[in-house]
Write a protein that holds these residues in place. Structure first.
Motif, PDB file in Angstrom:
ATOM      1  N   VAL B 600       6.814   5.686  34.221  1.00 48.94           N
ATOM      2  CA  VAL B 600       5.977   6.709  34.842  1.00 48.94           C
ATOM      3  C   VAL B 600       4.560   6.577  34.313  1.00 48.94           C
ATOM      4  N   ALA B 601       3.641   6.504  35.239  1.00 49.80           N
ATOM      5  CA  ALA B 601       2.279   6.139  34.875  1.00 49.80           C
ATOM      6  C   ALA B 601       1.725   7.025  33.773  1.00 49.80           C
ATOM      7  N   SER B 602       1.407   6.412  32.675  1.00 52.64           N
ATOM      8  CA  SER B 602       0.787   7.123  31.571  1.00 52.64           C
ATOM      9  C   SER B 602      -0.611   6.554  31.428  1.00 52.64           C
ATOM     10  N   THR B 603      -1.531   7.200  32.081  1.00 52.85           N
ATOM     11  CA  THR B 603      -2.871   6.624  32.149  1.00 52.85           C
ATOM     12  C   THR B 603      -3.574   6.676  30.814  1.00 52.85           C
ATOM     13  N   GLU B 604      -3.072   7.496  29.917  1.00 56.29           N
ATOM     14  CA  GLU B 604      -3.745   7.592  28.635  1.00 56.29           C
ATOM     15  C   GLU B 604      -3.225   6.563  27.644  1.00 56.29           C
ATOM     16  N   GLU B 605      -1.923   6.382  27.606  1.00 57.98           N
ATOM     17  CA  GLU B 605      -1.352   5.489  26.607  1.00 57.98           C
ATOM     18  C   GLU B 605      -1.377   4.042  27.060  1.00 57.98           C
ATOM     19  N   GLY B 606      -1.273   3.811  28.360  1.00 61.80           N
ATOM     20  CA  GLY B 606      -1.332   2.452  28.854  1.00 61.80           C
ATOM     21  C   GLY B 606      -0.036   1.705  28.691  1.00 61.80           C
TER      22      GLY B 606
END
Lengths: 181, 617
Positions: B600-606
Motif C-alpha cells: 500500500v503506497a507509503s509516500t513518506e517511507e518509500g
C-alpha cells in the motif's frame, strides 16, 4: 483546463505538450526531497534517472501534462520503481544501504546551527520529513508537493506547520541536553 | 549551539540548512539530458527498471495531433476488473445453454442463479474497491470524469469489446467444437494476462497491493464461476471436473487459499477476507452437482446401487440398466444381492400391468424379477405386439417387445415348429445395416432373440457383420460433452440436418456387452472406450449417481472382466486432475501477483522503508 488553473501553473503548462525543462522546474525540488525522505542512496542521481525515464516513456502518459495532480503520481510511480530497483541492486551487490554523503558542494559553509537543524530534520516522522525536504529544498510551491504525494495542499501546509513546531521542540531538547553536560 | 527555539523554526533557517543539498539546476538538467541521450543510443536495452520504457521512436511522433498514444496498460486500467465482464457473460450464456440442461433437477435452477449472484456481488465489490482506491490515490487520473473517455475511446473501446467477446466466443467454440482442453488453456492464458496487467498497473503506481489483491481475487472468483457453474449448466461430463484420486475439497481448499492467502500481506479491506472465504465455501456447496467423483470403481458401489434400487416403473432407463447389471456383474454375484426393493416396486403393478413399458419389463425379466409366467400374462394382457410378429414373420428390425414376445411364446408353447422356422429365418435377416439408426441396439436385441430361438451359432456366423455395425457406431472423435471412445446410435434429427453419431452410455453399454460375446472389432481402440467410460463413470459429489453414471460404471466393470483393461493412463489422470492443476495455477498466480505488487503506497517511507532498507513486497 480552466484559465485560472493555467494561470496558476504558469505559462509552460500547456495541455498535451510535454516540456522537459518545465517538468524539471516544477518537480525537481520535491522529487529530490521525496527521494531523500525515502532514504535513497543517491537521490539527485536517482531523480535525474526518474526525469530521463519519464521523458523517454512520455508517450505512455495519458493525462494532462499541465495538471500537476496527474503528472505528480505518475512521476512518483516511476520514482518508486527506480528506487526499489536500486535497492535490489544494492542488496545483490552488498553495497551499504544507508544514504551516501551528498556529493554537491555546499554553496556556503554550513554553520553549527544548520548542522543541528539538518540532523533534526532527519529525526522527524516520515510524513513530516518528506514534507520539509520536498518543500524547503528549493522552496517549491505546496501545490507540486501535494501533487507528488497525492494529498491536498492543506494537508501539506498542516504537515509543514507541525514539522516546524516539532523541529523547534527537538532543537530545544537538544539544547537542554547540551546545557546539562 | 544556537539558542533554544521557542515556537516555530523560521522558514529561512530550514532553507539555509538544506541549501548545501540543493542541486544546481543547470547541472541537473544536463545530467538528465545525458541520461536520455545515453538511453537513446543504447536503445534502452540495458535499463532493467524501466517498467514503462519504450524506445523514443515509439513516442508521440506517431501521434501528431497530440493525443496520447493508447496503451494496453491504460486500457486495462479502464476495464478492470474483468470479473464483472465475465459474470455478465455467464448471465447471458445461461439461457443459451439452458436447453442442454433439461435433465437438471429443480433445486439446481434455484441454486444456480444465487451462485451467479454471489460471483457478481464479489466482482462488483472488487470493482467498487478498485474505483475507490484509484480515486483516493488520485492515481494518474484515469478514472476521473474528465479522462474516462481518454482511457476508453478509440482502440481502447475495441480492445474492451474484444476482451468482452473473447470468453463468450471461447465458450461457444468449446460447446460446438468440443475443444474443452484448448479453451481451458486459453482461459488460463487470459488469467495470466489479467494478472500481468494488474501487476504492471501496480508497478506503474496506478494500483497498490490492495487493489491488485482485489483484482486477482475477482479473477479467481471468475475461475470458480466458470469451472463450476458452466459444466453444471451444460450437464455434460466432458468438463474438467472429474478427479481420480484427489478429493474435490482439495480443489476448494486451493481456491480458498488463493482467495485468502494474500490477507496477511495487506493492510486494508478487512471485510474482504471473510467474504471471500464465504464465497469459496458457498460455491462448492451450491455447485456440488458439478463436483464429481468416480463411481463404480469398487464393485461394491454397483452392488449397493442394485440393492437400493426402488425406481418407479416409469423410470425406463433405470430398469433397463438394472437388467444389464445381472449380465455385467455376473449371475452368481447378482443373485446373491437383495433385490427385494426392486421386486416390491415391480409387484405394485399387476392390476395395471398393461401399463408396463417393454423396456421396464425386459429389464425386470433380465434380472429375474419377472418370470416366464409373468411374461405370458403380460403378453396376454397388453404387450405391444408387432403385427409382423403376430403374423409369424420378422420383416425389419427387432425391438424389446419382440424379444419379450418371443420369450412369452416360447414359455407358453405357442412357438410352434413352423413359427420357429419363420422366426429363425427372420432373425437371420434382422441385423441392421452398419451406420443406420439404432444399429447397436438392434444388433443386441437380435443376438438375444437368436438365443431365445435356439440359434446357437448366430453370433459366430454374423460376427463380421456385427463388428461392422459396432465399428460404424464407434465415435473416434469427441463431442462437446464427451471425449472420443463412446458408441452411439445414429441420430436422425428433424429438419435438414444430416444424421450424426450421438455417443451415449446406453449404446456403449450395449456395445460392450456385444463385444463381450463376440470380441472387439478391428479398429476399435479399447483404451479409448475405457477412457470414455471412466470419464462418464462418475457421480455428483453428494448425490446418488445418475443413470448414465451407472451405465458407464457397469460397462467399465464388464470391460475389466472381459478384456483385462489396463489402468488409466497418465494422460487420463492428467486430464481428470486438470481442475486441480488449474486451481493450483490460479491460486499460485494470485498469491504471486499480490506478493510482487508494491505494498500500500507509503509516500513518506518509500520502497526502502523507514530504515532505508528495501521493503519486501
Amino acid at each position: 483546463m480552466s484559465p485560472r488553473r493555467l494561470q496558476a501553473q504558469g505559462p509552460q503548462a500547456v495541455l498535451g505538450e510535454p516540456d522537459l525543462d518545465d517538468l524539471m522546474e516544477r518537480f525537481r525540488g520535491p522529487l529530490i526531497g521525496l527521494l531523500k525522505a525515502w532514504r535513497a542512496a543517491e537521490p539527485v542521481e536517482l531523480a535525474q534517472d526518474v526525469f530521463a525515464e519519464a521523458w523517454i516513456s512520455r508517450g505512455r502518459f495519458a493525462g494532462d501534462w499541465g495538471a500537476s495532480d496527474q503528472v505528480g503520481p505518475w512521476l512518483r510511480g516511476i520514482a518508486w520503481n527506480l528506487c526499489a530497483a536500486a535497492g535490489r541492486r544494492r542488496e545483490r551487490g552488498g553495497a551499504p544501504l544507508e544514504s551516501a554523503p551528498e556529493p554537491a558542494a555546499p554553496a556556503e559553509p554550513a554553520d553549527d546551527s544548520s548542522t543541528h537543524l539538518r540532523a533534526a530534520i532527519d529525526r522527524l516522522p516520515g510524513e513530516l520529513r518528506a514534507a520539509v525536504l520536498m518543500h524547503y529544498l528549493e522552496r517549491t510551491p505546496v501545490r507540486e508537493v501535494a501533487a507528488l504525494l497525492s494529498v491536498t495542499e492543506k494537508t501539506i501546509e498542516g504537515r509543514l506547520y507541525r514539522a516546524r513546531r516539532e523541529l523547534a521542540r527537538l532543537l530545544e531538547a537538544d539544547a537542554a541536553k547540551e546545557a546539562t553536560r | 549551539m544556537s539558542a533554544p527555539e521557542t515556537d516555530l523554526i523560521p522558514d529561512e533557517r530550514i532553507e539555509q540548512a538544506l541549501a548545501p543539498e540543493r542541486p544546481e539546476p543547470g547541472d541537473f538538467a544536463a545530467g538528465v539530458r545525458a541520461r536520455i541521450a545515453e538511453r537513446e543510443s543504447a536503445g534502452a536495452s540495458d535499463c532493467p527498471p524501466a517498467f514503462l520504457s519504450a524506445p523514443l521512436e515509439q513516442a508521440p511522433s506517431s501521434n501528431p495531433d497530440g493525443r496520447p498514444l493508447p496503451t494496453w496498460l491504460r486500457r486495462a486500467a479502464a476495464i478492470l476488473p474483468p470479473g464483472v465482464i465475465d459474470i455478465a457473460l455467464l448471465g447471458k450464456l445461461s439461457p443459451a445453454v439452458g436447453g442442454a440442461a433439461k435433465t437438471a433437477p429443480a433445486w439446481l435452477w434455484i441454486a444456480a442463479p444465487w451462485a451467479i449472484l454471489l460471483v457478481a456481488a464479489a466482482s462488483l465489490a472488487g470493482a467498487m474497491r478498485l474505483t475507490s482506491t484509484l480515486s483516493a490515490a488520485n492515481s494518474a487520473g484515469l478514472l476521473r470524469r474528465g479522462n474516462r473517455n481518454l482511457a476508453t475511446r478509440g482502440p481502447a473501446a475495441i480492445f474492451s469489446a474484444l476482451l468482452f467477446l473473447a470468453p463468450f466466443g471461447l465458450l461457444l467454440f468449446a460447446i460446438f467444437h468440443s475443444q474443452w482442453d484448448l479453451v481451458g488453456f486459453v482461459f488460463l492464458l487470459l488469467a495470466v494476462g489479467v494478472a500481468a496487467a494488474a501487476l504492471s498497473l501496480s508497478r506503474a503506481g496506478i494500483a497498490d497491493r490492495t487493489t491488485v489483491a482485489t483484482v486477482v481475487r475477482a479473477g479467481l472468483g471468475q475461475f470458480v464461476g466458470i469451472a463450476f457453474m458452466l459444466p453444471m449448466m451444460l450437464q455434460g461430463h466432458a468438463g474438467p471436473l472429474t478427479t481420480y484420486g484427489l478429493p474435490p475439497l482439495l480443489v476448494v481448499s486451493l481456491v480458498g487459499i488463493g482467495l485468502m492467502g494474500d490477507r496477511p500481506m495487506r493492510r486494508r479491506a478487512r471485510w474482504a477476507g471473510p467474504f471471500m472465504l464465504l464465497l469459496a465455501v458457498a460455491f462448492p456447496l451450491l455447485a456440488n452437482y458439478a463436483i464429481e467423483v468416480p463411481f463404480g470403481r469398487d464393485v461394491a458401489e454397483l452392488e449397493q446401487w442394485v440393492e437400493d434400487f426402488d425406481e418407479p416403473t416409469s423410470a425406463l432407463m433405470e430398469w433397463a440398466a438394472l437388467g444389464h447389471a445381472r449380465e455385467t456383474l455376473g449371475p452368481e454375484r447378482f443373485d446373491r444381492l437383495d433385490t427385494s426393493r426392486a421386486a416390491e416396486a415391480i409387484q405394485v403393478l399387476p392390476p395395471k400391468r398393461e401399463r408396463l413399458h417393454p423396456m421396464t419389463a425386459l429389464g425386470a425379466w433380465r434380472c429375474g424379477l419377472l418370470n416366464d409366467e409373468d411374461l405370458i400374462d403380460y403378453r396376454r394382457t397388453e404387450l405391444l405386439i408387432r403385427n409382423d410378429l403376430r403374423d409369424g414373420s420378422v420383416k425389419s428390425y427387432l425391438r424389446d417387445s419382440d424379444l419379450l414376445e418371443l420369450v412369452a411364446m416360447h414359455a407358453d408353447g405357442s412357438l410352434t415348429d413352423e413359427r420357429l422356422a419363420v422366426f429363425r429365418a427372420g432373425v437371420e435377416d434382422a441385423l441392421p445395416e452398419p451406420g443406420t439408426f439404432g444399429a447397436v441396439t438392434k444388433a443386441r436385441i437380435a443376438l438375444d432373440c437368436a438365443k431365445v430361438l435356439g440359434i446357437g451359432d448366430f453370433g459366430e456366423r454374423h460376427r463380421s457383420r456385427i463388428h461392422a455395425i459396432l465399428l460404424a457406431a464407434w465415435c473416434s472423435e469427441g463431442t462437446s460433452y464427451a471425449v472420443p471412445g463412446g458408441f452411439g446410435n445414429i441420430v436422425q434429427p428433424d429438419g435438414a440436418d444430416a444424421p450424426h453419431l450421438h455417443p451415449t452410455t446406453t449404446a456403449t453399454l450395449e456395445a460392450v456387452e456385444t463385444m463381450n460375446r463376440l470380441g472387439a472389432p478391428e479398429g476399435v481402440d479399447l483404451s479409448q472406450v475405457a477412457t470414455y467410460l471412466r470419464q462418464q463413470a462418475v457421480r455428483p459429489f453428494i448425490q446418488e449417481p445418475l443413470i448414465g453414471d451407472v451405465e458407464a460404471a457397469l460397462a467399465l466393470h464388464l470391460m475389466g472382466d472381459a478384456f483385462a483393461l489396463p489402468g488409466p493412463s497418465l494422460t487420463d489422470r492428467l486430464r481428470a486432475e486438470s481442475i486441480f492443476f488449474a486451481a493450483l495455477l490460479m491460486a499460485g498466480l494470485s498469491l504471486w501477483v499480490v506478493w510482487r505488487a508494491p505494498k500500500v503506497a507509503s509516500t513518506e517511507e518509500g520502497p526502502l522503508g523507514a530504515s532505508g532498507r528495501r521493503t519486501r513486497a
